[in-house]
Design an enzyme around this catalytic site. Sequence first.
Site, PDB file in Angstrom:
ATOM      1  N   GLY A   8      40.175 -18.228  -6.422  1.00 35.97           N
ATOM      2  CA  GLY A   8      40.652 -17.302  -5.402  1.00 35.97           C
ATOM      3  C   GLY A   8      41.438 -16.149  -5.992  1.00 35.97           C
ATOM      4  O   GLY A   8      41.306 -14.994  -5.551  1.00 35.97           O
ATOM      5  N   ASP A   9      42.251 -16.424  -7.001  1.00 39.08           N
ATOM      6  CA  ASP A   9      43.004 -15.368  -7.680  1.00 39.08           C
ATOM      7  C   ASP A   9      42.044 -14.389  -8.362  1.00 39.08           C
ATOM      8  O   ASP A   9      42.271 -13.180  -8.360  1.00 39.08           O
ATOM      9  CB  ASP A   9      43.941 -15.964  -8.722  1.00 39.08           C
ATOM     10  CG  ASP A   9      44.805 -17.072  -8.165  1.00 39.08           C
ATOM     11  OD1 ASP A   9      45.187 -16.989  -6.983  1.00 39.08           O
ATOM     12  OD2 ASP A   9      45.085 -18.033  -8.903  1.00 39.08           O
TER      13      ASP A   9
END
Length: 303
Positions: A248-249
């Site tokens: 997600g980052d």
Amino acid sequence: MIYTVTLNPSVDYIVEVEELTLGGLNRMKRDMKLPGGKGINVSRVLKQLGVDSTATGFLGGFTGGYIEQWLRQEGIAGSFVQIADDTRINIKLKAGEETEINGAGPEITDSETAALLQKLDALKPGDIVVLSGSAPPSLGGDIYARLIAGCKRKGAEFVIDTTGQALKAALSEGPLLIKPNHHELAELFDTEISTREEIITYGRKLLEGGARHVLVSMAGEGALFITEQGVYHASAPAGQVKNSVGAGDSMIAGFVGTLSLTGNALEAFRAGVASGSATAFSDDLADRAMIEQLRPLVTVSQL
């Protein structure tokens, strides 16, 4: 300039064993020690994309020194507040399934908090600040609100990647991007989401609340991108998932980095999905070669 803020970074100690025997002796098959923390992950993937950033937050002790040294070796600028307490260690134990044991985080003093807020004085209009992850309990529940106020005072954009009340409170301040997964989206509205149509419905509510771009990740089903201009779906490239940490980052890094370079939100969406997938298929975070390999395989279509 893009700034990333990691309030509770970590050294991620990843341990693999053939089989875990509780109460007995277990020998490692392999281990890795990596810098952890959502904002730090964003800075590392931005570097792979050729986009400079400055990583900030709190670091302390020998673990904080390890993170600083790693970022320096990767050519990432750091402007951290040095704290008296040690940066935490998170354990990722892989024995078939993955078990995580996360540290609570250090005690942050009032003076250390003030030093971080003061760093926002360097912001300029057009800068983007990525606020990511959990906060140590000692910072109190309003730390993100205080950071956002500092960004807005200087005319900087902000991205927020957190959950719960801190995310809800940030919506009215007009974040450039929020990126819940479909589970986090359901938790935000205290409901259950089982269809793509429901994701779109609640994603639009986030736009109505003030977010400018909403990116919802759906694991193997790709991702949805919801803006005032329309709703778009991106397919997830096929590959063997090796890593559950940082995808997600990496998606945020791909989006923000590409948007800052091109101003094209749809290309930023494509790059975000490619970057997230590249991390999922790697032992560590995505590298540039993998991102560029996957980018043309991401199909974006308007719904």
